[in-house]
Motif scaffolding. Structure first.
Motif, short mmCIF file in Angstrom:
data_model
loop_
_atom_site.label_atom_id
_atom_site.label_comp_id
_atom_site.label_asym_id
_atom_site.label_seq_id
_atom_site.Cartn_x
_atom_site.Cartn_y
_atom_site.Cartn_z
N ASN A 1 17.63 17.00 -5.14
CA ASN A 1 16.83 18.13 -5.59
C ASN A 1 16.02 17.79 -6.83
OD1 ASN A 1 17.75 19.70 -3.53
ND2 ASN A 1 19.25 20.82 -4.75
N LEU A 2 14.90 18.46 -6.95
CA LEU A 2 14.01 18.30 -8.09
C LEU A 2 13.78 19.69 -8.70
CD1 LEU A 2 12.00 16.46 -9.71
CD2 LEU A 2 10.25 17.18 -8.11
N SER A 3 14.16 19.87 -9.94
CA SER A 3 13.97 21.17 -10.60
C SER A 3 12.55 21.28 -11.12
CB SER A 3 14.95 21.32 -11.76
OG SER A 3 14.63 22.47 -12.51
N LYS A 4 11.78 22.18 -10.53
CA LYS A 4 10.39 22.31 -10.97
C LYS A 4 10.31 22.88 -12.38
CE LYS A 4 9.18 26.90 -9.11
NZ LYS A 4 8.28 27.60 -8.18
N VAL A 5 11.31 23.68 -12.77
CA VAL A 5 11.30 24.24 -14.13
C VAL A 5 11.40 23.12 -15.16
CG1 VAL A 5 12.56 25.70 -15.75
CG2 VAL A 5 12.28 26.43 -13.37
N LYS A 6 12.28 22.17 -14.89
CA LYS A 6 12.50 21.07 -15.83
C LYS A 6 11.24 20.23 -16.01
CE LYS A 6 15.45 17.09 -16.76
NZ LYS A 6 16.67 16.34 -16.36
N ILE A 7 10.60 19.86 -14.92
CA ILE A 7 9.44 18.96 -15.05
C ILE A 7 8.21 19.71 -15.56
CG2 ILE A 7 10.30 17.34 -13.32
CD1 ILE A 7 8.39 18.49 -11.32
N LEU A 8 8.10 21.01 -15.26
CA LEU A 8 6.95 21.77 -15.76
C LEU A 8 7.08 22.06 -17.24
CD1 LEU A 8 6.24 24.32 -12.88
CD2 LEU A 8 4.84 22.37 -13.56
N ARG B 1 0.38 13.76 -3.31
CA ARG B 1 -0.08 14.12 -4.66
C ARG B 1 1.08 14.11 -5.66
NH1 ARG B 1 -2.71 17.97 -1.46
NH2 ARG B 1 -1.30 19.64 -2.13
N LEU B 2 2.18 14.72 -5.28
CA LEU B 2 3.29 14.86 -6.21
C LEU B 2 4.04 13.54 -6.43
CD1 LEU B 2 5.10 16.53 -7.98
CD2 LEU B 2 6.36 17.27 -5.94
N MET B 3 4.32 12.80 -5.36
CA MET B 3 5.09 11.57 -5.51
C MET B 3 4.31 10.51 -6.29
SD MET B 3 8.03 12.17 -4.18
CE MET B 3 7.77 13.83 -4.83
N TYR B 4 3.01 10.45 -6.08
CA TYR B 4 2.20 9.48 -6.82
C TYR B 4 2.27 9.76 -8.32
CZ TYR B 4 -1.67 6.37 -8.06
OH TYR B 4 -2.42 5.37 -8.60
N GLU B 5 2.18 11.04 -8.68
CA GLU B 5 2.20 11.41 -10.09
C GLU B 5 3.62 11.39 -10.66
OE1 GLU B 5 0.17 11.70 -13.32
OE2 GLU B 5 -0.90 11.92 -11.40
N LEU B 6 4.60 11.63 -9.80
CA LEU B 6 5.99 11.65 -10.26
C LEU B 6 6.45 10.29 -10.77
CD1 LEU B 6 8.17 13.81 -10.45
CD2 LEU B 6 9.04 13.04 -8.25
N ASN C 1 13.39 19.99 -2.09
CA ASN C 1 14.07 18.91 -1.38
C ASN C 1 13.28 17.62 -1.58
OD1 ASN C 1 15.21 17.09 0.43
ND2 ASN C 1 15.67 18.67 1.94
N LEU C 2 13.75 16.83 -2.51
CA LEU C 2 13.04 15.61 -2.87
C LEU C 2 13.09 14.57 -1.76
CD1 LEU C 2 11.46 14.86 -5.36
CD2 LEU C 2 13.53 13.90 -6.35
N THR C 3 14.15 14.61 -0.96
CA THR C 3 14.28 13.65 0.14
C THR C 3 13.12 13.78 1.12
OG1 THR C 3 16.67 13.94 -0.07
CG2 THR C 3 15.88 12.72 1.84
N GLU C 4 12.82 15.01 1.51
CA GLU C 4 11.72 15.24 2.45
C GLU C 4 10.39 14.80 1.84
OE1 GLU C 4 11.73 19.30 3.61
OE2 GLU C 4 13.59 19.16 4.79
N LEU C 5 10.20 15.08 0.57
CA LEU C 5 8.94 14.75 -0.08
C LEU C 5 8.71 13.24 -0.14
CD1 LEU C 5 8.99 17.34 -3.01
CD2 LEU C 5 7.32 17.27 -1.15
N ILE C 6 9.76 12.50 -0.51
CA ILE C 6 9.54 11.06 -0.68
C ILE C 6 9.42 10.34 0.66
CG2 ILE C 6 11.97 10.34 -0.79
CD1 ILE C 6 10.91 8.44 -3.12
N PHE C 7 10.14 10.80 1.68
CA PHE C 7 9.98 10.16 2.99
C PHE C 7 8.63 10.54 3.61
CE2 PHE C 7 14.81 9.79 3.26
CZ PHE C 7 14.78 8.45 2.89
N GLY C 8 8.15 11.75 3.29
CA GLY C 8 6.80 12.12 3.71
C GLY C 8 5.75 11.23 3.06
N TYR C 9 5.97 10.93 1.78
CA TYR C 9 5.08 10.03 1.04
C TYR C 9 5.08 8.63 1.65
CZ TYR C 9 3.37 7.31 -3.01
OH TYR C 9 2.69 6.46 -3.84
#
Length: 290
Positions: free
Chosen positions: A180-187, A142-147, A208-216
Motif C-alpha cells: 500500500n501507498l498512503s497518499k496522505v503521507k506523500i502529499l 505518470r506516478l511510478m516515474y515520479e515516485l 494498491n501499489l502492486t497493481e500500479l508498478i506492474f502496470g508501469y
C-alpha cells in the motif's frame, strides 16, 4: 586479407567437429554484412537496460509469491513481527530496484537516440510521441516515474504491507499480501509533485501499489517493443543479410558462425584469430518480436 567462415557442430559420437569454408569470403559481401550489424550495436546497451527491468519484475513477483505462501513462517497462528519487518524492507528494496531500472531504461534510450540521430530526427520524434501518449493515458506511468524521484529524497515508497488472512486454522489457510501507498503521507511531504499531484489525490487512501508498478512495467515493455518497430527496417535488413550469408556459405541455422582471419589449408586450429557473428545478439534483442 584472407577471411573464411568457421562453425562447430556436434557429431554422432557427441564430439565437436569444426568446419572451415573452402573459399575466402567476398570482401564486399562481408562489408555489407558488418554494416547491417550497426543496429545491433546501437540497440544492445538499451536492451541490457530493459533486461534489468524484466529481471526486477520477476524478482518482485517471486518475492510477493513467497511471502504470500501460508507456509513461509510469516504467520504461524500469530504474526511473526520480525519477519514482517524484514519482508517490508525486502519488498521496498525490490520495488525501488524496479522503479530505478524503468527510469534508467527510458533515459538511456532517449539519450542514445538523441546522440546518434539528433534531436529533430524522425526516430527520436516517433519514439517520444509514443511514450508521451502512454504517459498521458496511464496514471501508473505518470506516478511510478515520479515516485522514483520522490524515493531518492524522502525514502523508499512502500508505506505499509497488508495481509489479508483467512482460514488460518484450517488445512487450507489463505493469505494475500498487498503493498500500500498512503497518499496522505506523500502529499504532505515537501516534494513537488507538479501535475502528478492531481493523480495522487484521485487515488484511494491506501492505493494498491502492486497493481500500479506492474502496470508501469507492462507499459515499459510496450515502449521497448515500439523502439524495435522504430528500427524495423534496419533489423529486417540485418536478419535477411545474415540468412543470406548462412545460405551462401552452407552454415547450419543452429550454428553460431565465426569469421577467421589469415588461415590457409593445412594450418592447424590452434591460435586462430576469429570473431563471432552477432546472430544470438540479434535474437536476444528482438525477444520474439521480429
Amino acid at each position: 586479407m584472407n577471411k573464411r567462415v568457421m562453425f562447430q557442430v556436434i557429431n554422432a559420437k557427441g564430439l565437436v567437429d569444426t568446419s572451415i569454408g573452402r573459399k575466402t569470403i567476398d570482401v564486399l559481401e562481408l562489408k555489407e554484412l558488418y554494416k547491417s550489424f550497426e543496429v545491433i550495436h546501437f540497440l544492445q546497451p538499451i536492451s541490457y537496460a530493459y533486461e534489468t527491468i524484466e529481471r526486477n519484475v520477476k524478482d518482485l513477483e517471486n518475492f510477493i509469491c513467497r511471502i504470500s505462501d501460508p507456509n513461509n513462517g510469516l504467520v504461524d497462528g500469530i504474526m511473526n513481527h520480525m519477519e514482517a519487518i524484514s519482508s517490508l524492507a525486502e519488498v521496498q528494496q525490490r520495488f525501488t530496484n524496479l522503479l530505478s531500472s524503468g527510469n534508467a531504461f527510458l533515459n538511456l534510450a532517449e539519450a542514445k537516440l538523441k546522440s546518434e540521430f539528433g534531436e529533430k530526427s524522425q526516430k527520436l520524434s516517433s519514439w517520444n510521441a509514443y511514450r508521451r501518449k502512454l504517459h498521458k493515458e496511464n496514471i501508473s506511468y505518470r506516478l511510478m516515474y515520479e515516485l522514483r524521484n520522490y524515493a531518492l529524497h524522502y525514502g523508499l515508497p512502500v508505506t505499509s504491507l497488508k495481509f489479508d488472512m483467512n482460514n488460518l486454522a484450517s488445512a487450507l489457510p489463505q493469505k494475500k499480501v498487498k503493498l500500500n501507498l498512503s497518499k496522505v503521507k506523500i502529499l504532505n511531504s515537501n516534494y513537488n509533485w507538479r501535475s502528478v499531484r492531481v493523480d495522487i489525490e484521485a487515488l484511494e487512501d491506501d492505493a494498491n501499489l502492486t497493481e500500479l508498478i506492474f502496470g508501469y512495467a507492462d507499459i515499459i515493455s510496450r515502449i521497448y517493443q515500439f523502439l524495435l518497430k522504430v528500427f524495423d527496417s534496419e533489423l529486417s535488413v540485418c536478419k535477411n543479410r545474415i540468412l543470406a550469408f548462412y545460405e551462401t556459405n552452407n552454415i547450419p541455422s543452429e550454428c553460431t558462425a565465426q569469421i577467421i582471419t589469415d588461415w590457409n589449408e593445412g594450418d592447424g586450429l590452434s591460435n586462430i584469430k576469429y570473431e563471432y557473428l552477432p546472430v544470438n545478439e540479434l535474437a536476444w534483442l528482438v525477444r520474439g518480436n521480429a
